[in-house]
Design a protein around this motif. Structure first.
Motif, mmCIF file in Angstrom:
data_model
loop_
_atom_site.group_PDB
_atom_site.id
_atom_site.type_symbol
_atom_site.label_atom_id
_atom_site.label_comp_id
_atom_site.label_asym_id
_atom_site.label_seq_id
_atom_site.Cartn_x
_atom_site.Cartn_y
_atom_site.Cartn_z
ATOM 1 N N CYS A 7 -0.915 36.657 -12.516
ATOM 2 C CA CYS A 7 -0.596 36.981 -11.026
ATOM 3 C C CYS A 7 -1.602 38.131 -11.041
ATOM 4 C CB CYS A 7 0.732 37.583 -10.894
ATOM 5 S SG CYS A 7 2.121 36.652 -11.103
ATOM 6 N N GLU A 8 -2.196 37.991 -9.637
ATOM 7 C CA GLU A 8 -3.087 39.319 -9.147
ATOM 8 C C GLU A 8 -2.125 39.885 -8.072
ATOM 9 O OE1 GLU A 8 -5.717 39.834 -10.532
ATOM 10 O OE2 GLU A 8 -5.749 38.213 -11.815
ATOM 11 N N PHE A 9 -2.507 41.168 -8.061
ATOM 12 C CA PHE A 9 -1.631 41.943 -7.216
ATOM 13 C C PHE A 9 -2.295 43.036 -6.850
ATOM 14 C CE2 PHE A 9 -0.411 42.562 -11.471
ATOM 15 C CZ PHE A 9 -0.662 43.480 -11.872
ATOM 16 N N ASN A 10 -2.096 43.777 -5.533
ATOM 17 C CA ASN A 10 -2.786 44.748 -4.843
ATOM 18 C C ASN A 10 -2.627 46.105 -5.389
ATOM 19 O OD1 ASN A 10 -4.463 45.696 -2.860
ATOM 20 N ND2 ASN A 10 -3.091 45.784 -1.384
ATOM 21 N N GLY A 11 -3.354 46.416 -6.596
ATOM 22 C CA GLY A 11 -3.241 47.559 -7.097
ATOM 23 C C GLY A 11 -1.779 47.641 -8.083
ATOM 24 N N PHE A 12 -1.634 48.736 -8.573
ATOM 25 C CA PHE A 12 -0.648 49.124 -9.778
ATOM 26 C C PHE A 12 0.743 48.925 -8.791
ATOM 27 C CE2 PHE A 12 2.361 51.572 -11.973
ATOM 28 C CZ PHE A 12 2.713 50.684 -13.120
ATOM 29 N N TRP A 80 1.893 40.419 -19.440
ATOM 30 C CA TRP A 80 2.144 41.675 -18.598
ATOM 31 C C TRP A 80 3.457 41.448 -17.919
ATOM 32 C CZ3 TRP A 80 0.481 46.229 -19.101
ATOM 33 C CH2 TRP A 80 0.762 47.301 -18.044
ATOM 34 N N PRO A 81 4.375 42.546 -18.046
ATOM 35 C CA PRO A 81 5.557 42.891 -17.493
ATOM 36 C C PRO A 81 5.481 42.396 -15.933
ATOM 37 C CG PRO A 81 5.335 44.606 -18.967
ATOM 38 C CD PRO A 81 4.032 43.768 -18.928
ATOM 39 N N GLU A 82 4.543 43.015 -15.170
ATOM 40 C CA GLU A 82 4.578 42.890 -13.780
ATOM 41 C C GLU A 82 4.516 41.447 -13.145
ATOM 42 O OE1 GLU A 82 4.705 44.699 -9.922
ATOM 43 O OE2 GLU A 82 5.334 45.355 -11.822
ATOM 44 N N ASP A 83 3.917 40.579 -14.095
ATOM 45 C CA ASP A 83 3.556 39.152 -13.830
ATOM 46 C C ASP A 83 4.877 38.529 -13.669
ATOM 47 O OD1 ASP A 83 1.002 39.236 -13.770
ATOM 48 O OD2 ASP A 83 0.665 38.454 -15.816
ATOM 49 N N LEU A 86 6.838 39.941 -10.386
ATOM 50 C CA LEU A 86 6.208 39.124 -9.221
ATOM 51 C C LEU A 86 6.805 37.729 -8.932
ATOM 52 C CD1 LEU A 86 2.904 40.521 -9.402
ATOM 53 C CD2 LEU A 86 4.333 41.277 -7.491
ATOM 54 N N PHE A 87 6.763 37.061 -10.052
ATOM 55 C CA PHE A 87 7.344 35.710 -10.390
ATOM 56 C C PHE A 87 8.765 35.594 -9.768
ATOM 57 C CE2 PHE A 87 9.623 32.559 -12.738
ATOM 58 C CZ PHE A 87 9.089 31.470 -12.141
ATOM 59 N N LEU A 88 9.595 36.664 -10.290
ATOM 60 C CA LEU A 88 11.083 36.451 -10.013
ATOM 61 C C LEU A 88 11.213 36.853 -8.568
ATOM 62 C CD1 LEU A 88 12.342 38.057 -13.484
ATOM 63 C CD2 LEU A 88 12.594 35.862 -12.470
ATOM 64 N N THR A 89 10.354 37.746 -8.108
ATOM 65 C CA THR A 89 10.584 38.097 -6.716
ATOM 66 C C THR A 89 10.267 36.936 -5.817
ATOM 67 O OG1 THR A 89 9.948 40.315 -7.115
ATOM 68 C CG2 THR A 89 9.370 39.431 -4.761
ATOM 69 N N THR A 90 9.440 36.017 -6.060
ATOM 70 C CA THR A 90 9.186 34.841 -5.287
ATOM 71 C C THR A 90 10.460 33.826 -5.167
ATOM 72 O OG1 THR A 90 7.934 33.374 -6.957
ATOM 73 C CG2 THR A 90 6.516 34.929 -5.721
ATOM 74 N N MET A 106 12.059 33.320 -20.560
ATOM 75 C CA MET A 106 10.556 33.930 -20.462
ATOM 76 C C MET A 106 10.375 34.663 -21.738
ATOM 77 S SD MET A 106 10.717 35.846 -16.788
ATOM 78 C CE MET A 106 11.965 35.306 -15.757
ATOM 79 N N GLU A 107 8.975 34.716 -22.090
ATOM 80 C CA GLU A 107 8.691 35.483 -23.344
ATOM 81 C C GLU A 107 7.262 36.494 -22.888
ATOM 82 O OE1 GLU A 107 6.308 34.057 -27.366
ATOM 83 O OE2 GLU A 107 7.127 32.708 -26.067
ATOM 84 N N LEU A 108 7.512 37.756 -23.284
ATOM 85 C CA LEU A 108 6.353 38.708 -23.082
ATOM 86 C C LEU A 108 5.619 38.510 -24.403
ATOM 87 C CD1 LEU A 108 4.956 40.667 -21.451
ATOM 88 C CD2 LEU A 108 6.494 42.409 -22.374
ATOM 89 N N TRP A 109 4.187 37.981 -24.247
ATOM 90 C CA TRP A 109 3.667 37.777 -25.317
ATOM 91 C C TRP A 109 2.354 38.733 -25.514
ATOM 92 C CZ3 TRP A 109 -1.438 35.313 -26.242
ATOM 93 C CH2 TRP A 109 -1.679 35.119 -27.594
ATOM 94 N N GLU A 110 2.070 39.199 -26.633
ATOM 95 C CA GLU A 110 0.962 39.978 -26.876
ATOM 96 C C GLU A 110 -0.047 39.174 -27.933
ATOM 97 O OE1 GLU A 110 1.155 44.366 -27.275
ATOM 98 O OE2 GLU A 110 3.038 44.213 -26.426
ATOM 99 N N SER A 111 -1.192 38.828 -27.545
ATOM 100 C CA SER A 111 -2.013 38.383 -28.494
ATOM 101 C C SER A 111 -2.276 39.261 -29.687
ATOM 102 C CB SER A 111 -3.328 37.828 -27.927
ATOM 103 O OG SER A 111 -4.106 39.145 -27.376
ATOM 104 N N ASP A 112 -2.681 38.552 -30.643
ATOM 105 C CA ASP A 112 -3.154 39.684 -31.921
ATOM 106 C C ASP A 112 -4.543 40.340 -31.337
ATOM 107 O OD1 ASP A 112 -4.705 40.078 -34.038
ATOM 108 O OD2 ASP A 112 -3.733 38.667 -35.350
#
Length: 138
Positions: A7-12, A80-83, A86-90, A106-112
């Protein structure tokens, strides 16, 4: 089905501007919502590369419903958790009513740290979701 979310969002902590979900077969959902007062960074770095006309929230939700409900189960992956927020809000349609979806995890994934998520157009949700998918399967 694994779906890769960006997602892209308007600032933090700001409102949703665009959302992309890319499945394992590269079928995708990508839509843009209006952003009336973008931060200067968003105005300069996100708005010019949206590459899609904004639609209203009800239309956005209709397209999202159709995309999600083509699958039996969904496993959404984001880096990124904010994604997720935002998804759940929609998915909230109105007070007390939410969108019906297939079974969803859902899976919060961090790449190596040695792997770089390399987007063809950084800060474009669709290209970032494709990059996340490529990085996940490395």
């Amino acid at each position: 089905m694994k779906l890769f979310l960006d997602c892209e969002f308007n600032g933090f902590g700001g409102e949703l501007i665009s959302m992309a979900l890319v499945d394992e077969n590269e079928k995708y959902f990508y839509e843009v919502l209006p952003c009336m007062n973008p931060t200067s960074w968003v105005f300069n770095n996100v708005i010019p590369i949206l590459n899609k006309q904004a639609i209203d929230l009800k239309e956005f939700q209709k397209y999202l419903f159709n995309f999600l409900n083509q699958y039996e189960t969904i496993h959404i992956i984001a880096d990124w958790p904010e994604d997720f927020s935002l998804f759940l809000t929609t998915l909230i349609l109105q007070h007390g009513t939410c969108m019906i979806t297939p079974k969803l995890t859902m899976e919060l994934w961090e790449s190596d740290t040695s792997l770089k998520i390399d987007s063809k157009i950084p800060h474009n949700a669709l290209q970032d979701a494709f990059a996340l998918k490529r990085s996940y399967f490395v």
